[in-house]
Design a protein around this motif. Structure first.
Motif, short mmCIF file in Angstrom:
data_model
loop_
_atom_site.label_atom_id
_atom_site.label_comp_id
_atom_site.label_asym_id
_atom_site.label_seq_id
_atom_site.Cartn_x
_atom_site.Cartn_y
_atom_site.Cartn_z
N LEU A 129 96.76 -69.42 -55.46
CA LEU A 129 98.15 -69.49 -54.99
C LEU A 129 98.64 -68.12 -54.53
N PHE B 260 99.60 -66.31 -50.62
CA PHE B 260 100.87 -65.69 -50.25
C PHE B 260 100.68 -64.23 -49.85
N SER C 154 108.95 -65.13 -54.40
CA SER C 154 109.04 -66.59 -54.33
C SER C 154 107.74 -67.24 -54.80
N ALA C 155 106.61 -66.61 -54.47
CA ALA C 155 105.33 -67.16 -54.92
C ALA C 155 105.21 -67.01 -56.44
N THR D 22 107.24 -69.55 -58.11
CA THR D 22 106.56 -70.85 -58.03
C THR D 22 105.47 -70.94 -59.08
N THR E 37 106.94 -71.32 -62.57
CA THR E 37 107.45 -72.66 -62.82
C THR E 37 106.33 -73.67 -63.02
N GLN F 281 114.73 -71.22 -59.43
CA GLN F 281 115.14 -71.63 -58.09
C GLN F 281 115.74 -70.51 -57.28
N ASN F 282 116.57 -69.69 -57.95
CA ASN F 282 117.22 -68.60 -57.23
C ASN F 282 116.19 -67.70 -56.58
N PHE G 15 113.09 -68.64 -55.62
CA PHE G 15 112.39 -69.29 -54.51
C PHE G 15 113.09 -68.92 -53.20
N ILE G 16 114.40 -68.87 -53.29
CA ILE G 16 115.20 -68.76 -52.08
C ILE G 16 115.55 -67.32 -51.75
N ILE H 94 112.64 -63.03 -51.03
CA ILE H 94 112.33 -62.07 -49.98
C ILE H 94 113.52 -61.17 -49.68
N LYS I 253 121.50 -77.02 -54.37
CA LYS I 253 120.78 -76.73 -55.62
C LYS I 253 120.64 -77.98 -56.48
N ILE J 127 107.79 -77.64 -53.47
CA ILE J 127 108.15 -76.37 -54.10
C ILE J 127 107.29 -75.23 -53.57
N ALA K 2 108.56 -72.08 -51.04
CA ALA K 2 108.30 -70.65 -51.23
C ALA K 2 107.70 -70.07 -49.95
N GLN L 110 110.27 -69.35 -47.20
CA GLN L 110 111.04 -68.14 -47.42
C GLN L 110 110.35 -66.91 -46.86
N PHE M 33 96.78 -74.05 -48.49
CA PHE M 33 96.69 -74.04 -49.96
C PHE M 33 96.98 -75.44 -50.53
#
Lengths: 415, 278, 297
Positions: free
Chosen positions: B158, B162, B195-196, B199, B202, B264-265, B267-268, B271, C108, C179, C183, C186, C221
């Motif tokens: 993963l 990225f 963000s990766a 992920t 999570t 979540q915050n 993920f968005i 960057i 959200k 999900i 990512a 973004q 992926f």
């Protein structure tokens, strides 16, 4: 010859004396069980270790559905373990994982009179490998209110599967959401459709004639559904059909047959407000012209062949099978493997729900599953094929042929 | 201009409808589970299906606590999940950096070995793995289970994917300025991969939280059990306490929801916080 | 000459660094992951019964598997399952990720809801879906209202059981993919979208020419991991159908499980697992070579 025998006896007695003194050393035993039995064995271990303070027993209880998987991994590290039915015993004996107990039984002079029947039925090549601690048997549960509403007399003794069918028909009424079914069935992937066949002493599908009796049994169960007396098997697929006690508690089913374990399940559920049903039990029916018997299976304890403390482990399982442990089992509503007049009277004593509890103990119990390592793989094949029959996808002749061919291919010739 | 406004409004409403329908579709089993945990046994499979309990039964929750040491299992599970996730993030980001930003011979072959091991079903490696853990004396320890999570090929894969999409020029530039690779990873690559990482955290927290088979095989002391292991004891030999399983599962999910809402915050905004945008 | 030398020195120093970076993961990986796989490979050449018996039988297990009808059926089912679920769960995952990426108030909440299938336990999912798919369940009632007088029997028919499992599987995994793809979204530089806009691209064109290419490493992926996990599908089968009716949903992992833990034929089961490995490896290799054509690093 006699002299030799006497000498052997002397030596073995000396050995047992030595064993007694040896047993005083601190011993820790690794004991594998499934999670249903946690409470029971916590108690038995407590009783046992009170008398044998040098012994520590580490009990591991694995969730029941996965116990077979876990045991495959850990059996070599265990000193003793339990099995819920004889084919499992045979499987592990075949692997060479189980110690034969005949010598220890003779050496220690263990009284096995109360469980002799089980020892005979689970012996492999004439040797005893496991000692039973509890046993189960099958009865019919019925909803008294549904009988009353239909004006049908309660089943109260000897009866046949033909009569069961007839009564199921009389109890069936209503339509749609309000439909009352005379009989309750299980999910098509369960094996419980075979129980009517079990009462004809057909227990091992590897034998063609017993397989044939199972097919008759499957036909009987399906005919109950086809007549509308019980739900269609396709409506019982998956877990919804596995929760039979929950279904029975809905009050929409007149009768169903299952093991004595459901008494505790139903009573607990009623006590916890999970529904209410006014129920009683009756003996399991038999086929017209055959004698009344009920299938049952003992749960057994074994000592592993790799145990370094085989004698200490044996001493504990001998305790669990004996008359003293039977009292503990009785106090927790288990039906002990040890049976004499005393245990039978105690089992029924003071029980009011169900009213006719004595039916449980007054039946002739025959072994429901053979002590054969190939039973489980073969039963798996039959389960797959019969589920197709119950779901109307394949006729009974094809089912029987497929079972025979696949058992030969995938089981008998595969090892 | 006006037509464009109407068109946008229509698109917006359409999107909103899709969002809501999809949400209902995703939400339904979860809601059924939560409401089912308040049902008495006889109502769960009643036909026709009722979403709301007819008789609300709150004691299912208390029963879960009475029948298994639920709070204890909670702590055990949280400990295992947190430590295995942390360790995994460390070892996987180091490896992923090597696989994506460093050049060495055999890189692709080694990476293929990582991928290859993901293709073997756990059912056949389970017993060899058990024997290994036993020989290391780590049976019946939480540490043994945590260790098994630290080296997952999934995390390496993963993060590698990225990191590959981060331009090499960033790395080269930093090298020219004299930064060593650990610094480049810490101050450039990881901030760009928030963000990766979120992920990975999570998904792996979830994995370890819901892991069942490994704890089932490795643990033997009842007090060391995890939530999943405890909840499965409601599946008994001759019947299943479905309502208790639903109640226990509902309670067990709360921490995962919290982790997700928090992550979540990232993920968005990951960057953007890294400060490269624009 | 000098430049060449410095490049090789630079490469060498990279190798050292690479080893240091790889080491923490690699040591554990070799021990806890590779070693058990290696053991299983050896077991596949024996008749191990889980206990003492362990005779070398060569490739006999591999040969007999191909005349085992249950193995062939489980292989077919697994292939069909993979071919159906992988593209759909990724396509829906992309759509879902785009929705989750919308900048609207309350998004959200939706993002959290879309994640719920991931965290709901498999037991609960199996239960509720078998109720939803029941003969008179909500789904068939909708179908009947839409005019289908004879709706499918879903999990209780061999014809639709695998489809039922596929539906639930897609339902569950699209959120997982979403999900990861979210990512990836973004990571796309906003400048690219602005450039596309200046070139006069509409929303669809910028999706096709900016979003998809920039997302390709992430999609790659998802494709590889989703394919691997589809080949290994097990939990959902246990929770919904136990391989039935008959053998209609018997898949490879379920076959391996049954052969090892019910039949005690660990050698045979391991051989099946390595055949499965070969198949997955074949498809993964294709994807790896194929990626040069469409994946944009």
């Amino acid at each position: 010859m006699k002299k030799v025998l006497a000498l052997v006896l002397c030596i073995s007695m000396l050995a047992s004396l030595a064993a007694v003194s040896f047993a005083e050393e601190a011993v820790t035993l690794n004991f594998q069980m499934w999670s249903d039995e946690q409470e029971l064995f916590d108690k038995l271990i407590e009783l046992y270790t009170a008398k044998h303070p040098n012994v520590t027993i580490n009990l591991t209880c694995t969730p029941s559905n996965d116990y077979a998987t876990k045991l495959q991994a850990v059996v070599g590290d265990a000193d003793l373990f339990g099995i819920s039915s004889p084919p499992g015993l045979a499987e592990y004996v075949n692997k060479g994982a189980v110690l034969a107990l005949d010598d220890l039984i003779a050496q220690k002079g263990t009284d096995v009179s109360g469980v002799q029947g089980t020892l005979d039925s689970t012996a492999i090549d004439g040797k005893v490998y496991g000692l039973p601690y509890k046993t189960s048997s099958w009865v019919v549960y019925y909803n008294k209110d549904i009988f009353d509403a239909a004006g049908v007399a309660y089943p109260s003794g000897d009866w046949t599967w033909e009569e069961y069918f007839e009564i199921a028909g009389k109890l069936t009424s209503g339509e749609g959401a309000n439909k009352i079914y005379g009989s309750l069935n299980f999910q098509p992937t369960s094996m419980w459709w075979r129980v009517p066949g079990n009462t004809s002493k057909a227990t091992n599908p590897i034998n063609d004639d017993e397989l044939h009796a199972w097919m008759k049994s499957a036909e009987y169960c399906k005919s109950l559904s086809d007549a509308g007396y019980q739900p269609l098997y396709e409506d019982m697929a998956s877990d919804a059909g596995a929760d039979y006690s929950g279904n029975f508690l809905q009050g929409k089913y007149g009768m169903f047959y299952t093991g004595d374990w459901a008494i505790e399940m139903l009573n607990t559920a009623i006590r916890n407000g999970d529904g209410f049903v006014n129920y009683d039990i009756a003996p399991l029916p038999h086929w017209d012209g055959e004698e009344a018997v009920t299938p049952g299976a003992p749960a057994l304890l074994m000592v592993t062949s790799t145990s370094k403390h085989a004698e200490a482990a044996y001493d504990f399982i001998a305790f669990c099978t004996g008359a003293e442990a039977a009292e503990t089992l009785l106090s927790m509503d288990y039906f002990p493997a040890w049976q004499d007049e005393n245990t039978i009277a105690t089992y029924c004593e003071g029980k009011t729900a169900p009213e006719h509890i004595e039916f449980i103990v007054n039946q002739t119990i025959i072994s429901q599953v053979p002590c054969d390592a190939l039973y489980n793989p073969a039963a798996n094949v039959v389960k797959e094929e019969v589920s197709l029959y119950l779901l109307d996808e394949q006729d009974i002749e094809t089912t029987e042929e497929n079972c025979k061919a696949r058992i030969l291919d995938e089981v008998v010739n595969a090892y | 201009m006006k037509t464009k406004g109407t068109k946008n409004t229509i698109i917006f409403i359409l999107v909103l409808i899709i969002l809501v329908v999809l949400a209902l579709f995703m939400l339904f089993p979860f809601v059924w589970m939560v409401l089912g945990s308040f049902k008495p046994k006889d109502e769960l499979f009643a036909v026709p299906m009722n979403l709301l309990p007819v008789r609300w039964k709150y004691t299912n929750y208390g029963d879960v606590f009475r029948k298994i040491p639920f709070a204890n299992y909670y702590v055990n599970t949280a400990k295992i999940a947190v430590l295995s996730t942390l360790g995994q993030v460390v070892t996987c980001s180091l490896s992923a950096y090597a696989f994506s930003k460093l050049h060495f011979r055999g890189r692709d072959a080694l990476f293929l070995l990582y991928l290859g091991t993901m293709m073997i079903p756990y059912q056949v490696t389970m017993i060899p793995q058990y024997e290994l853990i036993r020989n290391m004396g780590l049976l019946d320890t939480h540490f043994g289970l945590i260790l098994l999570h630290w080296f997952s090929p999934f995390g390496v894969f993963l993060l590698r994917q990225f990191m590959l999409s981060i331009p090499d020029s960033f790395v080269e530039a930093a090298r020219i300025e004299g930064a060593n690779d650990l610094r480049i990873l810490g101050s450039i690559i990881l901030p760009l991969s928030t963000s990766a990482l979120a992920t990975l955290v999570t998904l792996k927290f979830l994995d370890s939280w819901n892991d069942y088979t490994a704890p089932m095989i490795m643990l033997s002391s009842k007090m060391k059990y995890t939530l999943q292991l405890g909840l499965r004891t409601f599946q008994q030999e001759f019947g299943v306490e479905y309502t208790l399983i639903l109640a226990g599962t509902t309670m067990s999910l709360i921490p995962i929801l919290i982790i997700y809402i928090f992550a979540q915050n990232y993920f968005i905004e990951g960057i953007a916080a890294g400060g490269v945008k624009g | 000459m000098a430049a060449k030398k410095s490049v090789s020195a630079y490469r060498k120093s990279q190798r050292k660094t690479a080893i240091l970076f790889l080491l923490p993961n690699l040591v554990g990986f070799l021990l806890f992951v590779v070693y058990p796989v290696f053991r299983a490979a050896i077991i596949s050449l024996t008749n191990w019964n889980g206990f003492k018996q362990m005779d070398f039988v060569g490739v006999r297990n591999y040969v007999s598997l191909f005349s085992d009808s249950t193995f062939i059926i489980s292989l077919q089912n697994t292939l069909i399952y993979t071919i159906v679920t992988v593209p759909l769960s990724i396509a829906f995952g992309i759509v879902m990720a785009l929705l989750m990426n919308l900048k609207i108030p309350g998004i959200k909440v939706f993002r959290t809801i879309y994640f719920l299938p991931q965290i709901t336990s498999m037991i609960a999912i199996g239960l509720v879906w078998s109720l939803v798919l029941a003969k008179y369940g909500p789904l068939n009632q909708i179908l009947m209202a839409l005019g289908n007088s004879d709706p499918p029997k879903w999990i209780s028919s061999t014809k639709y059981a695998l489809t039922s499992v596929e539906i639930v599987s897609i339902w569950r995994s699209m959120g997982y993919n979403a999900i990861i793809i979210l990512a990836g979204l973004q990571g796309i530089d906003a400048v690219l979208y602005e450039a596309a806009k200046l070139d006069g691209a509409n929303a669809w064109q910028s999706f096709v020419h900016v979003t998809i290419p920039m997302l390709s490493p992430t999609i790659f992926f998802c494709l590889v991991t989703q394919m691997i996990s589809s080949f290994k599908v097990f939990d959902i089968i246990i929770a919904m159908t136990q391989g039935g009716p008959g053998r209609a949903t018997n898949v490879l992992a379920y076959f391996v499980y049954n052969k090892s833990f019910v039949d005690s034929r660990f050698g045979y089961a391991s051989a099946a697992a390595f055949i499965m490995f070969a198949i997955i490896m074949f498809f993964t290799a294709i994807q790896f070579y194929g990626q040069k054509k469409w994946v944009n690093y």
